[in-house]
Design a protein around this motif. Sequence first.
Motif, short mmCIF file in Angstrom:
data_model
loop_
_atom_site.label_atom_id
_atom_site.label_comp_id
_atom_site.label_asym_id
_atom_site.label_seq_id
_atom_site.Cartn_x
_atom_site.Cartn_y
_atom_site.Cartn_z
N ASP A 47 11.23 10.77 5.40
CA ASP A 47 10.24 9.92 6.06
C ASP A 47 9.11 10.78 6.60
O ASP A 47 9.12 12.01 6.49
CB ASP A 47 10.88 9.05 7.14
CG ASP A 47 11.38 9.84 8.35
OD1 ASP A 47 11.09 11.06 8.47
OD2 ASP A 47 12.08 9.23 9.20
N GLY A 48 8.12 10.13 7.19
CA GLY A 48 6.93 10.83 7.66
C GLY A 48 7.16 11.72 8.86
O GLY A 48 6.29 12.53 9.20
N SER A 49 8.32 11.58 9.51
CA SER A 49 8.64 12.44 10.64
C SER A 49 9.37 13.71 10.22
O SER A 49 9.67 14.55 11.06
CB SER A 49 9.51 11.67 11.65
OG SER A 49 8.82 10.55 12.17
N PRO A 79 6.23 2.43 3.86
CA PRO A 79 5.09 3.28 4.24
C PRO A 79 4.88 3.45 5.74
O PRO A 79 4.31 4.47 6.17
CB PRO A 79 3.90 2.56 3.60
CG PRO A 79 4.49 1.83 2.43
CD PRO A 79 5.85 1.40 2.90
N ASP A 80 5.33 2.49 6.54
CA ASP A 80 5.18 2.62 7.99
C ASP A 80 6.31 3.43 8.63
O ASP A 80 6.34 3.60 9.86
CB ASP A 80 5.09 1.24 8.66
CG ASP A 80 6.34 0.38 8.44
OD1 ASP A 80 7.34 0.88 7.87
OD2 ASP A 80 6.30 -0.79 8.84
N LEU A 100 14.44 1.89 6.20
CA LEU A 100 15.10 2.57 5.10
C LEU A 100 15.82 1.51 4.26
O LEU A 100 16.56 0.69 4.80
CB LEU A 100 16.12 3.58 5.62
CG LEU A 100 17.05 4.24 4.59
CD1 LEU A 100 16.26 5.17 3.68
CD2 LEU A 100 18.19 4.99 5.28
N ILE A 101 15.58 1.53 2.95
CA ILE A 101 16.24 0.62 2.03
C ILE A 101 17.17 1.42 1.13
O ILE A 101 16.76 2.44 0.57
CB ILE A 101 15.22 -0.16 1.18
CG1 ILE A 101 14.28 -0.96 2.10
CG2 ILE A 101 15.92 -1.12 0.21
CD1 ILE A 101 13.12 -1.61 1.37
N ASP A 128 6.88 -0.78 -4.39
CA ASP A 128 5.53 -0.85 -4.95
C ASP A 128 4.52 -1.16 -3.85
O ASP A 128 4.87 -1.30 -2.68
CB ASP A 128 5.47 -1.83 -6.13
CG ASP A 128 5.66 -3.29 -5.72
OD1 ASP A 128 5.57 -3.61 -4.52
OD2 ASP A 128 5.89 -4.11 -6.64
N ALA A 129 3.26 -1.27 -4.24
CA ALA A 129 2.18 -1.42 -3.26
C ALA A 129 2.25 -2.73 -2.51
O ALA A 129 1.69 -2.85 -1.40
CB ALA A 129 0.83 -1.29 -3.96
N GLU A 130 2.94 -3.73 -3.07
CA GLU A 130 3.05 -5.04 -2.42
C GLU A 130 4.30 -5.14 -1.55
O GLU A 130 4.58 -6.20 -0.99
CB GLU A 130 3.05 -6.15 -3.47
CG GLU A 130 1.70 -6.39 -4.14
CD GLU A 130 1.38 -5.34 -5.18
OE1 GLU A 130 2.30 -4.96 -5.94
OE2 GLU A 130 0.23 -4.88 -5.22
N GLY A 131 5.07 -4.07 -1.47
CA GLY A 131 6.27 -4.09 -0.64
C GLY A 131 7.50 -4.63 -1.33
O GLY A 131 8.55 -4.80 -0.69
N ALA A 132 7.40 -4.91 -2.63
CA ALA A 132 8.58 -5.30 -3.41
C ALA A 132 9.30 -4.05 -3.87
O ALA A 132 8.75 -2.95 -3.86
CB ALA A 132 8.17 -6.17 -4.60
#
Length: 262
Positions: free
Chosen positions: A96-98, A141-142, A146-147, A187-191
């Motif tokens: 992740d970003g952290s 992205p935020d 986690l999935i 993907d970019a739409e969150g799917a």
Amino acid sequence: MNTLLDGLKLPESARWHDGRLWLANWGVGEILAVTPGGESEVIATVPNAMPLTFDWLPDGRLLIVDGPNANLLNADLSVYADLGPVAAFCNEVVTDGSGNAFVNGSHDLQAPGVLAVVTPDGEVREVAEGILFGNGMAVTPDDKTLIVAESYGNRLTAFDIADDGSLSGRRVWADLGGDHPDGISLDAEGAVWYADVAAKHCVRVREGGEVLQKVEADRGCFSCTIGGEDGRELYVLAAEWHGWENPFGDGPTGQVQVEKLA
């Protein structure tokens, strides 16, 4: 789908990074980077590693999971973290970003597994249990969710991520019916796109389980990711699967296949 690259043993862990498709070629122990034109470069070799997966820290450093030895490695194959205290066998990794690195694994492949986190200061700890054969993972992205693909649970499971890498709010993100998800990609739409080996397809689903799109293949689909210059290409890592007793069959059948999305 079009074939971009063949002659692979068992391609896994699809990632789109810096304009190239990256993958792990199980059975050879190589991490490859492949251009959109099909030219490949060996980035690292981890002998006898299967599973073999990877991701990048926010500062660009490559991390590699040496599955059978339960180690998280740096690009030079030095040990970044020993995962042995939480799992004897490790599979996928996502960061992740952290700077937290999440790894799934197990002490017994016949029993439910765990999720572990490796924090930027090197702490290794278990953050979830009861994972039904954890496979592909993705972080939104935020950096809040986690999935995880639970192959034996026929589902995608989500967790809320705390700043220290702790997980909470476990829930079913998507029930996949009879499918067994392997590698996944947001993907970019969150799917989420997920690959299914036995069903020989990749499927796009939204949260809640609605199927949005399906792409069929002529062999088992192990992993997939969205990439390409316009971000509208689905890269599928596919191979014939003969079971763990003979995973490569009579010869290399692994391919990178590409589907242009509308």
